[in-house]
Design an enzyme around this catalytic site. Structure first.
Site, PDB file in Angstrom:
ATOM      1  N   ASP A   1       1.092  -0.878  -0.036  1.00 37.38           N
ATOM      2  CA  ASP A   1       0.287  -0.228  -0.162  1.00 37.38           C
ATOM      3  C   ASP A   1       1.048   1.058   0.023  1.00 37.38           C
ATOM      4  O   ASP A   1       1.305   1.797   0.945  1.00 37.38           O
ATOM      5  CB  ASP A   1      -0.679  -0.106   1.002  1.00 37.38           C
ATOM      6  N   HIS A   2       1.053   1.812  -0.685  1.00 39.29           N
ATOM      7  CA  HIS A   2       1.972   2.486  -1.482  1.00 39.29           C
ATOM      8  C   HIS A   2       2.594   3.976  -0.611  1.00 39.29           C
ATOM      9  O   HIS A   2       2.897   4.215  -0.086  1.00 39.29           O
ATOM     10  CB  HIS A   2       2.790   3.445  -2.564  1.00 39.29           C
TER      11      HIS A   2
ATOM     12  N   HIS B   1      -5.719   2.556   0.868  1.00 36.09           N
ATOM     13  CA  HIS B   1      -4.776   3.276   1.384  1.00 36.09           C
ATOM     14  C   HIS B   1      -5.941   4.449   2.479  1.00 36.09           C
ATOM     15  O   HIS B   1      -5.244   4.788   3.267  1.00 36.09           O
ATOM     16  CB  HIS B   1      -4.869   4.641   0.303  1.00 36.09           C
TER      17      HIS B   1
HETATM   18  N1  LIG Z   1       0.155   2.757 -12.983  1.00 36.29           N
HETATM   19  C1  LIG Z   1       0.258   2.749 -11.408  1.00 36.29           C
HETATM   20  O1  LIG Z   1       0.392   4.080 -11.197  1.00 36.29           O
HETATM   21  C2  LIG Z   1      -0.274   2.176 -10.368  1.00 36.29           C
HETATM   22  C3  LIG Z   1      -0.169   2.797  -8.896  1.00 36.29           C
HETATM   23  C4  LIG Z   1      -0.626   1.876  -7.989  1.00 36.29           C
HETATM   24  C5  LIG Z   1      -0.626   0.782  -8.189  1.00 36.29           C
HETATM   25  N2  LIG Z   1      -0.639   0.200  -9.557  1.00 36.29           N
HETATM   26  C6  LIG Z   1      -1.249  -1.424  -9.149  1.00 36.29           C
HETATM   27  O2  LIG Z   1       0.200  -2.352 -10.214  1.00 36.29           O
HETATM   28  C7  LIG Z   1      -0.306  -2.690 -10.803  1.00 36.29           C
HETATM   29  C8  LIG Z   1      -0.030  -2.431 -12.320  1.00 36.29           C
HETATM   30  O3  LIG Z   1      -0.099  -2.112 -13.431  1.00 36.29           O
HETATM   31  P1  LIG Z   1       0.112  -0.759 -14.178  1.00 36.29           P
HETATM   32  O4  LIG Z   1      -1.059   0.393 -14.327  1.00 36.29           O
HETATM   33  O5  LIG Z   1       1.774  -0.796 -15.143  1.00 36.29           O
HETATM   34  O6  LIG Z   1      -0.710  -1.652 -15.652  1.00 36.29           O
HETATM   35  P2  LIG Z   1      -0.011  -1.885 -16.878  1.00 36.29           P
HETATM   36  O7  LIG Z   1       0.210  -0.484 -17.686  1.00 36.29           O
HETATM   37  O8  LIG Z   1      -1.957  -2.140 -17.824  1.00 36.29           O
HETATM   38  O9  LIG Z   1       0.935  -2.950 -17.490  1.00 36.29           O
HETATM   39  C9  LIG Z   1       0.147  -4.366 -17.561  1.00 36.29           C
HETATM   40  C10 LIG Z   1       2.080  -5.175 -17.208  1.00 36.29           C
HETATM   41  O10 LIG Z   1       1.619  -6.427 -17.563  1.00 36.29           O
HETATM   42  C11 LIG Z   1       1.938  -7.219 -18.929  1.00 36.29           C
HETATM   43  N3  LIG Z   1       1.101  -8.102 -19.071  1.00 36.29           N
HETATM   44  C12 LIG Z   1      -0.643  -7.659 -19.402  1.00 36.29           C
HETATM   45  N4  LIG Z   1      -1.091  -9.417 -19.366  1.00 36.29           N
HETATM   46  C13 LIG Z   1       0.082 -10.349 -19.619  1.00 36.29           C
HETATM   47  C14 LIG Z   1       0.189 -11.685 -19.721  1.00 36.29           C
HETATM   48  N5  LIG Z   1      -0.557 -12.603 -19.809  1.00 36.29           N
HETATM   49  N6  LIG Z   1       1.798 -12.243 -20.163  1.00 36.29           N
HETATM   50  C15 LIG Z   1       2.937 -11.472 -20.189  1.00 36.29           C
HETATM   51  N7  LIG Z   1       2.188  -9.784 -19.404  1.00 36.29           N
HETATM   52  C16 LIG Z   1       1.105  -9.377 -19.627  1.00 36.29           C
HETATM   53  C17 LIG Z   1       1.666  -6.177 -19.404  1.00 36.29           C
HETATM   54  O11 LIG Z   1       3.025  -6.181 -21.139  1.00 36.29           O
HETATM   55  P3  LIG Z   1       2.625  -6.259 -22.316  1.00 36.29           P
HETATM   56  O12 LIG Z   1       2.984  -3.933 -21.783  1.00 36.29           O
HETATM   57  O13 LIG Z   1       4.003  -6.577 -23.130  1.00 36.29           O
HETATM   58  O14 LIG Z   1       1.252  -6.401 -22.627  1.00 36.29           O
HETATM   59  C18 LIG Z   1       2.387  -4.552 -19.428  1.00 36.29           C
HETATM   60  O15 LIG Z   1       3.514  -4.693 -18.773  1.00 36.29           O
HETATM   61  C19 LIG Z   1      -1.789  -2.589 -10.639  1.00 36.29           C
HETATM   62  O16 LIG Z   1      -2.068  -3.673 -10.366  1.00 36.29           O
HETATM   63  C20 LIG Z   1      -2.090  -1.662 -10.465  1.00 36.29           C
HETATM   64  O17 LIG Z   1      -3.351  -1.993  -9.515  1.00 36.29           O
HETATM   65  C21 LIG Z   1      -1.007   0.936 -10.747  1.00 36.29           C
END
Ligand SMILES: NC(=O)c1ccc[n+]([C@@H]2O[C@H](COP(=O)([O-])OP(=O)(O)OC[C@H]3O[C@@H](n4cnc5c(N)ncnc54)[C@H](OP(=O)(O)O)[C@@H]3O)[C@@H](O)[C@H]2O)c1
Length: 490
Positions: free
Chosen positions: A181-182, A244
């Site tokens: 939980d950042h 959070h």
């Molecule tokens: N982004 C934020 O600011 C943030 C903040 C707090 C928490 N989070 C949490 O962090 C997590 C990730 O969020 P995100 O925003 O980084 O998501 P995202 O941008 O959608 O990234 C998803 C990642 O998963 C990979 N992926 C998806 N399906 C796949 C599969 N079948 N096989 C291999 N790789 C696969 C994608 O690869 P490809 O791109 O190569 O398809 C990508 O690297 C989530 O749980 C989110 O709730 C994110």
């Protein structure tokens, strides 16, 4: 300074979180000399690309998102230890090949079999990846630790969170699970406990005898941007409140722990979650307001329903305001008002402690009112503490005038607090769990959230109901005004 020695495997290596937060955080840990020589990173993604291409992309990301700017030499030192591996999470044989790849690098960097798996992936993959790690022996504890960091949200409700917990615990054991939980990695959140328990003039009055109400505000000016697909499935209730904001509430309301060790602190937080009053459907209607943003008055911002990857009849809430009761001796009769929303007028995370007025005050302000003291813990973007109290108005009259002392931690030019992910990544590598949530914290918080979700499921919301760039729906103001109070919007 203690050093880490491990492999860091980031699933979701091509994602937004890795680019904006994780790699810049690792870069800053490198600057601080907090990464050992016995360390390397494998970023796992679905897209085809070479390690060289990936490093080039991450270099640009560090330039854009690092809090300390960019130094080519430091980057080269870190990037020599970064690898990209293409793998489909749902694939089978691919995990066997991946383990070979991982083992070779483990020998090269002498990481002693210590592995930290970071699941920076969408929640539907948490269970799938962990199962594969188990099935193909990558999480086998022979020789070196095997830990997993899980991003939020942990489940969609209590039932799915329990299922997920069982699945992950089966492979890693609770002691090796790091539910992130950042917010807990933010400097000022850690400061709440220090302020409360290291100051004689706060702790004795931190109760219902002296405090009138507490507000917890976390508002953003941004909309959902490109994250509409994710947000449609979570909404403010699951994206912000379940984790959070309830954590922030727990730190504000908890009893002093017997000691500062991880489990003692977590035990006290759990007691707060257990004390949350669970609302009936009717109480949810009275005490919880949900909202979704519309276009702004000047048309500068689009409505939530017109954002990328959102439904044009979406019922997802981008705002929630509620009154919470913590049922214990310390807080009986003290309401906690929580408010969070996207596309709000102001960006801030703050805890506002509103003290009671002195019953019969000898000194009133010019309007013949007794002005209560206020303490504001500013978490973001300003980090600091604001205290409002009364002094004599200079001059002939005997009126009181409210003045303030304002301590700002990050106002000094050049000072930037470490990012939450720096602290949390390092803690996970060192096995320090205090800033990660334990299963029972998650369990009790879902019980509270599920009651709201259940009540909402029976009603279709009248969305959109607030303008972008505003303070949220009118119903949220009515909620607090009904008790003769106002939201802190300064
Ligand atoms: N982004 C934020 O600011 C943030 C903040 C707090 C928490 N989070 C949490 O962090 C997590 C990730 O969020 P995100 O925003 O980084 O998501 P995202 O941008 O959608 O990234 C998803 C990642 O998963 C990979 N992926 C998806 N399906 C796949 C599969 N079948 N096989 C291999 N790789 C696969 C994608 O690869 P490809 O791109 O190569 O398809 C990508 O690297 C989530 O749980 C989110 O709730 C994110």
């Amino acid at each position: 300074m203690e050093e880490t020695s491990n492999a860091l495997v980031i699933f979701g290596g091509t994602g937004d979180l890795t680019k904006r937060k994780l790699v810049p955080a690792l870069y800053n840990l490198k600057i601080e000399k907090l990464l050992s020589k016995e360390f390397f990173i494998i970023s796992v993604g679905r897209r085809e690309k070479s390690t060289e291409e990936f490093i080039e992309e991450m270099k640009l990301a560090v330039k854009e998102f690092s809090r300390t700017g960019f130094d080519e030499d430091i980057w080269v030192c870190l990037s020599e230890r970064i690898y990209y591996y293409q793998l489909d999470f749902s694939g089978t044989d691919t995990y066997l090949e991946f383990e070979n790849y991982l083992c070779n690098l483990e020998h090269k960097y002498n990481t002693k079999g210590n592995r930290l798996f970071y699941l920076a992936v969408s929640p539907e993959y948490f269970g799938i990846i962990v199962e594969k790690l188990h099935k193909y022996g990558l999480a086998n504890e022979n020789g070196g630790f095997k830990r997993v960091v899980i991003e939020k949200p942990f489940g969609r409700n209590l039932e799915s969170a329990r299922k997920l917990s069982k699945q992950i615990t089966h492979t890693f054991g609770e002691e090796n699970i790091y539910r992130i939980d950042h917010y807990l990695g933010k400097e000022m959140l850690q400061n709440i406990m220090v302020m409360r328990f290291a100051n004689t003039f706060f702790e004795p009055i931190w109760n219902n005898k002296y405090i009138d109400n507490i507000q917890i505000n976390s508002t953003e000016t941004l909309g959902v941007s490109e994250r509409g697909g994710y947000y449609e499935k979570s909404g403010a209730l699951r994206d912000m409140l379940q984790n959070h904001l309830l954590q922030l509430l727990a730190l504000t309301a908890m009893e002093p722990p017997a000691r500062l060790d991880t489990e003692s602190v977590r035990d006290e937080k759990v007691k707060v979650f257990k004390g949350l009053k669970i609302y009936s459907d009717e109480e949810v209607t009275q005490n919880v307001v949900r909202g979704q943003y519309d276009t702004s008055v000047n048309g500068e911002y689009v409505a939530y329903r017109d954002e990328l990857r959102t439904a044009n009849d979406s019922e997802t809430e981008t705002f929630i305001a509620l009154k919470v009761e913590v049922e214990n001796y310390r807080w009986e009769g003290v309401p906690f008002y929580i408010r969070t929303g996207k596309r709000m007028k102001k960006k801030s995370i703050e805890v506002i402690i509103q003290f009671k007025s002195l019953g019969k005050s000898l000194y009133l302000n010019e309007l013949n009112e007794s002005v209560p003291n206020q303490l504001i813990i500013r978490i973001q973007p300003t980090e600091g503490i604001y205290l409002r109290f009364n002094t004599k108005k200079p001059g002939q009259e005997n009126a009181a005038i409210p003045v303030s002392m304002d301590f700002c931690q990050n106002c000094e030019i050049g000072y930037k607090s470490p990012e939450a992910y720096e602290k949390l990544l390092r803690d996970a590598m060192l096995g320090e769990k205090a800033l990660f949530t334990r299963w029972d914290e998650v369990e009790y918080s879902w019980k509270f959230i599920d009651a709201i979700g259940k009540a909402w499921a029976n009603n279709i919301p009248d969305f959109p109901n607030y303008k972008a760039n505003s303070y949220g729906p009118k119903a949220a103001d009515d909620l607090i005004r009904r008790d003769g109070r106002e939201w802190w919007n300064e």
